[in-house]
Design an enzyme around this catalytic site. Structure first.
Site, PDB file in Angstrom:
ATOM      1  N   GLY A  96      -0.920  -0.148   1.855  1.00  0.00           N
ATOM      2  CA  GLY A  96       0.517  -0.385   1.737  1.00  0.00           C
ATOM      3  C   GLY A  96       0.990  -1.100   0.495  1.00  0.00           C
ATOM      4  N   LYS A 154       1.102  -0.292  -2.754  1.00  0.00           N
ATOM      5  CA  LYS A 154       1.947   0.501  -3.656  1.00  0.00           C
ATOM      6  C   LYS A 154       3.256   0.909  -2.983  1.00  0.00           C
ATOM      7  CE  LYS A 154      -1.839   2.281  -6.520  1.00  0.00           C
ATOM      8  NZ  LYS A 154      -2.970   1.756  -5.730  1.00  0.00           N
ATOM      9  N   CYS A 182      -8.831   4.944  -7.855  1.00  0.00           N
ATOM     10  CA  CYS A 182      -9.591   3.779  -8.318  1.00  0.00           C
ATOM     11  C   CYS A 182     -11.010   4.204  -8.682  1.00  0.00           C
ATOM     12  CB  CYS A 182      -9.584   2.655  -7.283  1.00  0.00           C
ATOM     13  SG  CYS A 182     -10.177   3.125  -5.647  1.00  0.00           S
TER      14      CYS A 182
END
Length: 281
Positions: free
Chosen positions: A81, A83, A203
């Protein structure tokens, strides 16, 4: 032995080491050390009851998505959550945000984060769903002005932190993830309106999950334009409790990469901003 055959034989901790030292060369030892250290977390408070902590690289990526004229926004793979909070903090007063998460368990975590961290007046404009984002385009076509796709990825920082994940690592995992990322990205592109913006992020360290996926999109869709990764929102100035500069990035062929050995511990975070160019009829 062919390079592809050699890669397939790599596995476990030794294979991981060989694969990434091959990618980064002399830089790998310093990068690996940075990956094993504590990430550069920042405190984010957007007016709710609780403060959220997230990687500063995630903030830098999220504020790249232009929201000024976006009325309908989608966060495709939104949990946990962080972003979503950044986007919700930067969207206009009349804008709505659909935050989706495929996993019911992770969706519940996303729900709690939004309930506890957002102002009620903002929370009421954030809808949370639990769908397979790769199939969302079957029901929704060109209906969002801005989309964030933070795709599931190799997440090498987490692999290094867990011996069980590290022992099971193999290059085939990267290939499988890249295929899933492509399915998500192509779905996102079909849901994006002309003149809309899409931010793709992972990532991951491997170019196969980053520039490789974006390259495929650009080749398939002639209305895809790569944009400079400029900061388009100043919500971080209001919401970051620790006032500090956002981390810098290294340019890639199709985007930007924040790597912790050269960004004060931030990342890793790859992001690429694309615009859907309106076709002239």
């Amino acid at each position: 032995m062919k390079q592809s055959q050699k890669k397939q034989k790599l596995s476990g901790e030794n294979g991981f080491e060989q694969y990434y030292s091959g990618l980064f060369g002399e830089r790998w030892p310093a990068l690996k050390t940075a990956l094993q250290a504590e990430p550069d977390h920042v405190s984010w408070n957007c007016g709710g009851e609780e403060t959220y902590f997230l990687d500063s690289a995630s903030v830098r990526a999220a504020v790249t998505l232009p929201l000024e004229h976006a009325e309908s926004i989608l966060d495709m793979c939104a949990a946990p959550g962080g972003k979503t909070l950044v986007i919700a903090s930067g969207m206009g007063d009349e804008a709505t945000l659909l935050s989706n998460e495929r996993s019911p368990e992770r969706k519940n975590r996303l729900l709690r984060v939004c309930d506890c961290c957002l102002l009620p007046s903002v929370r009421e404009r954030v809808r949370i769903t639990c769908h397979d984002a790769a199939k969302m385009c079957l029901a929704k076509q060109e209906c969002f002005d801005a989309i964030l796709l933070d795709a599931p990825c190799s997440s090498e920082r987490h692999v290094l932190a867990d011996n069980s994940y590290l022992s099971e690592w193999s290059p085939s995992r990267i290939k499988t993830l890249a295929m899933a990322q492509w399915a998500l990205l192509s779905s996102a592109w079909r849901m994006l309106r002309p003149d809309g913006f899409l931010l793709y992020a992972t990532c991951a360290l491997s170019p196969e999950e980053n520039d490789g996926v974006i390259s495929r999109l650009v080749k398939k869709f002639d209305d895809a334009k790569i944009c400079k990764p400029l900061i388009h929102s100043d919500c971080y100035k209001r919401c970051m409790i620790e006032q500090k500069e956002l981390p810098g990035y290294e340019r890639t062929d199709f985007g930007a990469h924040i790597l912790p050995d050269k960004a004060g511990g931030a990342g890793p975070l790859y992001f690429s901003l694309l615009k859907k160019v309106r076709k002239i009829v």
